[in-house]
Write a protein that holds these residues in place. Sequence first.
Motif, PDB file in Angstrom:
ATOM      1  N   GLN A 270       4.300 -15.642   2.830  1.00  0.00           N
ATOM      2  CA  GLN A 270       5.002 -15.852   4.085  1.00  0.00           C
ATOM      3  C   GLN A 270       5.664 -14.544   4.519  1.00  0.00           C
ATOM      4  N   ARG A 271       6.288 -14.558   5.675  1.00  0.00           N
ATOM      5  CA  ARG A 271       6.864 -13.298   6.184  1.00  0.00           C
ATOM      6  C   ARG A 271       8.035 -12.835   5.331  1.00  0.00           C
ATOM      7  N   SER A 272       8.753 -13.754   4.731  1.00  0.00           N
ATOM      8  CA  SER A 272       9.820 -13.425   3.782  1.00  0.00           C
ATOM      9  C   SER A 272       9.396 -13.923   2.407  1.00  0.00           C
ATOM     10  N   VAL A 273       9.510 -13.062   1.398  1.00  0.00           N
ATOM     11  CA  VAL A 273       9.080 -13.408   0.037  1.00  0.00           C
ATOM     12  C   VAL A 273      10.223 -13.094  -0.919  1.00  0.00           C
ATOM     13  N   ALA A 274      10.646 -14.091  -1.676  1.00  0.00           N
ATOM     14  CA  ALA A 274      11.746 -13.905  -2.618  1.00  0.00           C
ATOM     15  C   ALA A 274      11.255 -13.242  -3.899  1.00  0.00           C
ATOM     16  N   THR A 275      12.113 -12.456  -4.517  1.00  0.00           N
ATOM     17  CA  THR A 275      11.839 -11.891  -5.836  1.00  0.00           C
ATOM     18  C   THR A 275      12.325 -12.865  -6.907  1.00  0.00           C
ATOM     19  N   HIS A 276      12.077 -12.514  -8.165  1.00  0.00           N
ATOM     20  CA  HIS A 276      12.600 -13.298  -9.293  1.00  0.00           C
ATOM     21  C   HIS A 276      14.119 -13.379  -9.170  1.00  0.00           C
ATOM     22  N   GLY A 277      14.636 -14.597  -9.165  1.00  0.00           N
ATOM     23  CA  GLY A 277      16.069 -14.791  -8.998  1.00  0.00           C
ATOM     24  C   GLY A 277      16.486 -14.955  -7.552  1.00  0.00           C
ATOM     25  N   GLY A 278      15.561 -14.692  -6.618  1.00  0.00           N
ATOM     26  CA  GLY A 278      15.824 -14.908  -5.200  1.00  0.00           C
ATOM     27  C   GLY A 278      16.814 -13.950  -4.581  1.00  0.00           C
ATOM     28  N   ARG A 279      17.036 -12.791  -5.205  1.00  0.00           N
ATOM     29  CA  ARG A 279      18.080 -11.892  -4.706  1.00  0.00           C
ATOM     30  C   ARG A 279      17.617 -11.001  -3.558  1.00  0.00           C
ATOM     31  N   HIS A 280      16.319 -10.739  -3.463  1.00  0.00           N
ATOM     32  CA  HIS A 280      15.832  -9.800  -2.452  1.00  0.00           C
ATOM     33  C   HIS A 280      14.622 -10.365  -1.729  1.00  0.00           C
ATOM     34  N   ASP A 281      14.388  -9.867  -0.521  1.00  0.00           N
ATOM     35  CA  ASP A 281      13.208 -10.208   0.258  1.00  0.00           C
ATOM     36  C   ASP A 281      12.260  -9.006   0.220  1.00  0.00           C
ATOM     37  N   ILE A 282      11.056  -9.206  -0.369  1.00  0.00           N
ATOM     38  CA  ILE A 282      10.101  -8.108  -0.493  1.00  0.00           C
ATOM     39  C   ILE A 282       8.875  -8.305   0.404  1.00  0.00           C
ATOM     40  N   GLY A 283       8.989  -9.240   1.355  1.00  0.00           N
ATOM     41  CA  GLY A 283       7.848  -9.565   2.195  1.00  0.00           C
ATOM     42  C   GLY A 283       7.264  -8.379   2.932  1.00  0.00           C
ATOM     43  N   GLU A 284       8.107  -7.456   3.335  1.00  0.00           N
ATOM     44  CA  GLU A 284       7.660  -6.304   4.127  1.00  0.00           C
ATOM     45  C   GLU A 284       7.059  -5.192   3.277  1.00  0.00           C
ATOM     46  N   TRP A 285       7.289  -5.242   1.947  1.00  0.00           N
ATOM     47  CA  TRP A 285       6.915  -4.113   1.091  1.00  0.00           C
ATOM     48  C   TRP A 285       5.901  -4.449  -0.001  1.00  0.00           C
ATOM     49  N   THR A 286       5.641  -5.719  -0.251  1.00  0.00           N
ATOM     50  CA  THR A 286       4.952  -6.146  -1.468  1.00  0.00           C
ATOM     51  C   THR A 286       3.480  -5.734  -1.531  1.00  0.00           C
ATOM     52  N   SER A 287       3.023  -5.515  -2.754  1.00  0.00           N
ATOM     53  CA  SER A 287       1.606  -5.255  -3.052  1.00  0.00           C
ATOM     54  C   SER A 287       1.247  -6.167  -4.229  1.00  0.00           C
ATOM     55  N   PRO A 288       0.924  -7.435  -3.959  1.00  0.00           N
ATOM     56  CA  PRO A 288       0.846  -8.443  -5.024  1.00  0.00           C
ATOM     57  C   PRO A 288      -0.227  -8.150  -6.066  1.00  0.00           C
ATOM     58  N   LEU A 289       0.153  -8.296  -7.332  1.00  0.00           N
ATOM     59  CA  LEU A 289      -0.812  -8.111  -8.416  1.00  0.00           C
ATOM     60  C   LEU A 289      -1.999  -9.043  -8.269  1.00  0.00           C
ATOM     61  N   LYS A 290      -1.744 -10.283  -7.814  1.00  0.00           N
ATOM     62  CA  LYS A 290      -2.834 -11.261  -7.736  1.00  0.00           C
ATOM     63  C   LYS A 290      -3.935 -10.811  -6.787  1.00  0.00           C
ATOM     64  N   MET A 291      -3.591 -10.063  -5.750  1.00  0.00           N
ATOM     65  CA  MET A 291      -4.587  -9.595  -4.798  1.00  0.00           C
ATOM     66  C   MET A 291      -5.660  -8.767  -5.507  1.00  0.00           C
ATOM     67  N   PHE A 292      -5.231  -7.896  -6.393  1.00  0.00           N
ATOM     68  CA  PHE A 292      -6.171  -7.019  -7.093  1.00  0.00           C
ATOM     69  C   PHE A 292      -6.900  -7.757  -8.217  1.00  0.00           C
ATOM     70  N   GLU A 293      -6.241  -8.732  -8.811  1.00  0.00           N
ATOM     71  CA  GLU A 293      -6.908  -9.556  -9.821  1.00  0.00           C
ATOM     72  C   GLU A 293      -8.003 -10.408  -9.185  1.00  0.00           C
ATOM     73  N   TYR A 294      -7.749 -10.911  -7.987  1.00  0.00           N
ATOM     74  CA  TYR A 294      -8.777 -11.637  -7.240  1.00  0.00           C
ATOM     75  C   TYR A 294      -9.967 -10.727  -6.931  1.00  0.00           C
ATOM     76  N   MET A 295      -9.663  -9.506  -6.491  1.00  0.00           N
ATOM     77  CA  MET A 295     -10.728  -8.554  -6.153  1.00  0.00           C
ATOM     78  C   MET A 295     -11.538  -8.186  -7.388  1.00  0.00           C
ATOM     79  N   ALA A 296     -10.842  -7.975  -8.508  1.00  0.00           N
ATOM     80  CA  ALA A 296     -11.518  -7.596  -9.750  1.00  0.00           C
ATOM     81  C   ALA A 296     -12.499  -8.674 -10.195  1.00  0.00           C
ATOM     82  N   ALA A 297     -12.138  -9.943  -9.950  1.00  0.00           N
ATOM     83  CA  ALA A 297     -12.991 -11.058 -10.361  1.00  0.00           C
ATOM     84  C   ALA A 297     -14.136 -11.295  -9.382  1.00  0.00           C
TER      85      ALA A 297
END
Length: 371
Positions: A270-297
Amino acid sequence: MKISYFSSAILPSRTANSIHVMKMCNALSKLSHDVTLYAPDVDCGIEANVENIFDFYGVGEAFKIIKTYYPNIKGRAYISSYLAVRKSLKNGIDLSFSRNLLAAYLCARNNIPTVFEIHQPVSSYGYTARILFNQLVRSKSFKKLVVITKSLESYFLKLYPQLSGKIIVAPDAADPSPENIKPLDLRTGQRLMVGYVGQLYSGKGMELISKLCRLMPSVDFHIVGGVDKDIAKWRKETEGADNIFYHGFLPHAQVSRFINEFDVVLLPNQRSVATHGGRHDIGEWTSPLKMFEYMAAGKAIVSSDLPVLQEVLKQDFNAKLCSPDDVNDWVIAINELGDEGARKRLADNAKLDFIQKYTWQTRAKTVLLSI
């Protein structure tokens, strides 16, 4: 070269931060460097019943791990970081590679060539961190700042123009998909299998998947990951839907078995993404690990069409991109990927992109060559 890698991550744990750190240390060591990972010796948040930390993360024992004292008092993170740097200096160090700001600052103060990696704005860490960061980037021993997205690079250049030429944009990465993966018995007849891997925090996309499973009763949705309280929350939210399956948390080394089984994989940020513990919003900056794991597979990806994800994913080339606000957009995309040929075209392009750009070793090599 003797590389000391400083981290604040809890090891072993379920956090993406800890996965990143272990994978990078493994990649640096595979480039024939002598790598030592320094991390705090904490009890809270440690994953229980882990016999071998390297096996838990699916990496070889090619580097050393040293945990430093983490006292139960105010300022313990600073004490632990100081002790890690002191120990590293005694053991010998040619390069400091750090995701720990205080450790990076202390190494630079001791004239050690220093690379600092950060995955969100420094303002997220408070006033003291901003002071340390300002001092770090002015140091003669500071070599490079590593960020994971172009959007984060733009943020730092706007606030710190002196960093021009000193920032490396290195998206997250993955290991090549293991060969001869033992299959799982998940399939129900000829039904399309759609999978999601990752945490279930606010903004990660369960808000959308919980609607999708009701709109697409002839499709099976498999959810891999999440902590118990989040799984319980979404089980209740999707109660009555018999086509969504929660597999819970798995050690990172086992996740590829599930990804390999899916026909389509989801990245529904979503446009806002919580970090572990919900302290920060990383939606604008994130590079999700799962994206590359999906590509690798080599899987057909359906992703949110957010600018930060479009730095890697291209519409109708290596993914289907959909509005995070329009669930019907996702229904259409998944239905289109019911065609095996359409899935294969996206999957093949995604895997080729991964091989060429997004392995951990490629990432580590890119960073070191830029110093």
